[in-house]
Design a protein around this motif. Structure first.
Motif, short mmCIF file in Angstrom:
data_model
loop_
_atom_site.label_atom_id
_atom_site.label_comp_id
_atom_site.label_asym_id
_atom_site.label_seq_id
_atom_site.Cartn_x
_atom_site.Cartn_y
_atom_site.Cartn_z
N ARG A 1 0.83 -1.20 0.00
CA ARG A 1 0.00 0.00 0.00
C ARG A 1 0.87 1.25 0.00
N ALA A 2 0.34 2.31 -0.58
CA ALA A 2 1.00 3.62 -0.56
C ALA A 2 0.50 4.39 0.66
N ASP A 3 0.75 3.82 1.85
CA ASP A 3 0.33 4.47 3.09
C ASP A 3 0.98 5.84 3.22
N GLU A 4 0.33 6.68 4.03
CA GLU A 4 0.93 7.96 4.37
C GLU A 4 1.23 7.95 5.86
N VAL A 5 2.48 8.19 6.20
CA VAL A 5 2.92 8.18 7.59
C VAL A 5 3.56 9.53 7.88
N VAL B 1 4.44 6.19 1.34
CA VAL B 1 5.23 4.99 1.09
C VAL B 1 5.26 4.72 -0.41
N THR B 2 6.45 4.57 -0.96
CA THR B 2 6.58 4.24 -2.39
C THR B 2 6.95 2.78 -2.61
N ALA B 3 7.50 2.14 -1.57
CA ALA B 3 7.93 0.73 -1.69
C ALA B 3 8.18 0.18 -0.30
N GLU C 1 9.72 0.29 5.19
CA GLU C 1 8.98 1.20 4.34
C GLU C 1 9.92 2.27 3.78
N ILE C 2 9.82 2.50 2.49
CA ILE C 2 10.62 3.52 1.82
C ILE C 2 9.66 4.62 1.38
N PHE C 3 9.98 5.86 1.75
CA PHE C 3 9.09 6.99 1.49
C PHE C 3 9.55 7.80 0.29
N ASN D 1 10.36 10.81 0.14
CA ASN D 1 11.51 11.67 0.46
C ASN D 1 12.78 10.85 0.71
N GLU D 2 12.73 9.54 0.39
CA GLU D 2 13.85 8.60 0.50
C GLU D 2 14.19 8.22 1.94
N GLU D 3 13.43 8.71 2.91
CA GLU D 3 13.59 8.23 4.28
C GLU D 3 12.98 6.84 4.35
N HIS D 4 13.27 6.12 5.42
CA HIS D 4 12.72 4.78 5.59
C HIS D 4 12.55 4.46 7.07
#
Length: 146
Positions: A42-46, A51-53, A132-134, A136-139
């Protein structure tokens, strides 16, 4: 005991792989019901980050041992004809399939109950980890929910 198969797949689980798995069962005429569970990233929003991957990793030996225990218990508890469990490893993009459970039996009630229990046990007990990879490239490590 049923034949042990490779559970882990590098990359996303393709629609072709799922279709081929289903097609292979057409010759097994003692089966009256199949049930399939597909887990999708899922492309959750945290906290405002999408989330992209998810990057999946595992401890193979521990995971395979636990999966074999789960399989054995399921075959003892339910009248199953066959059971297949596949989980992705590596980076799986939002929208891609990462978890595929395919259960067959003579009767539908068996596959419904077995699928729900099996999916929950895999998620709760098997050492498969998702980062989770976001955008903005954070995880961050993913926390499983029901």
């Amino acid at each position: 005991m049923k034949k042990k198969k490779n559970v882990f797949i590098d990359g996303a689980i393709s629609a072709d792989f799922i279709a081929e798995s289903i097609a292979k069962h057409q010759t097994k005429t003692n089966i009256g019901a199949h049930n399939i569970f597909l887990g999708q990233v899922r492309a959750d929003e945290v906290e405002g980050n999408k989330v992209t991957a998810i990057e999946y990793t595992t401890y193979h030996e521990m995971a395979e041992k636990k999966l074999e225990e789960i399989r054995e218990k399921a075959f003892e508890k339910y009248e199953l004809t066959c059971m297949h469990i596949y989980h992705s490893l590596g980076t799986i993009k939002a929208g891609e399939i990462c978890f595929f459970v395919f259960i067959s039996s003579k009767r539908r009630k068996q596959v419904y109950a077995a699928t729900e229990e099996l999916v929950n046990l895999v998620k709760e007990e098997v050492p498969i980890f998702g980062k989770e990879i976001f955008e903005n490239e954070e995880h961050q490590w993913k926390v499983n929910t029901h």
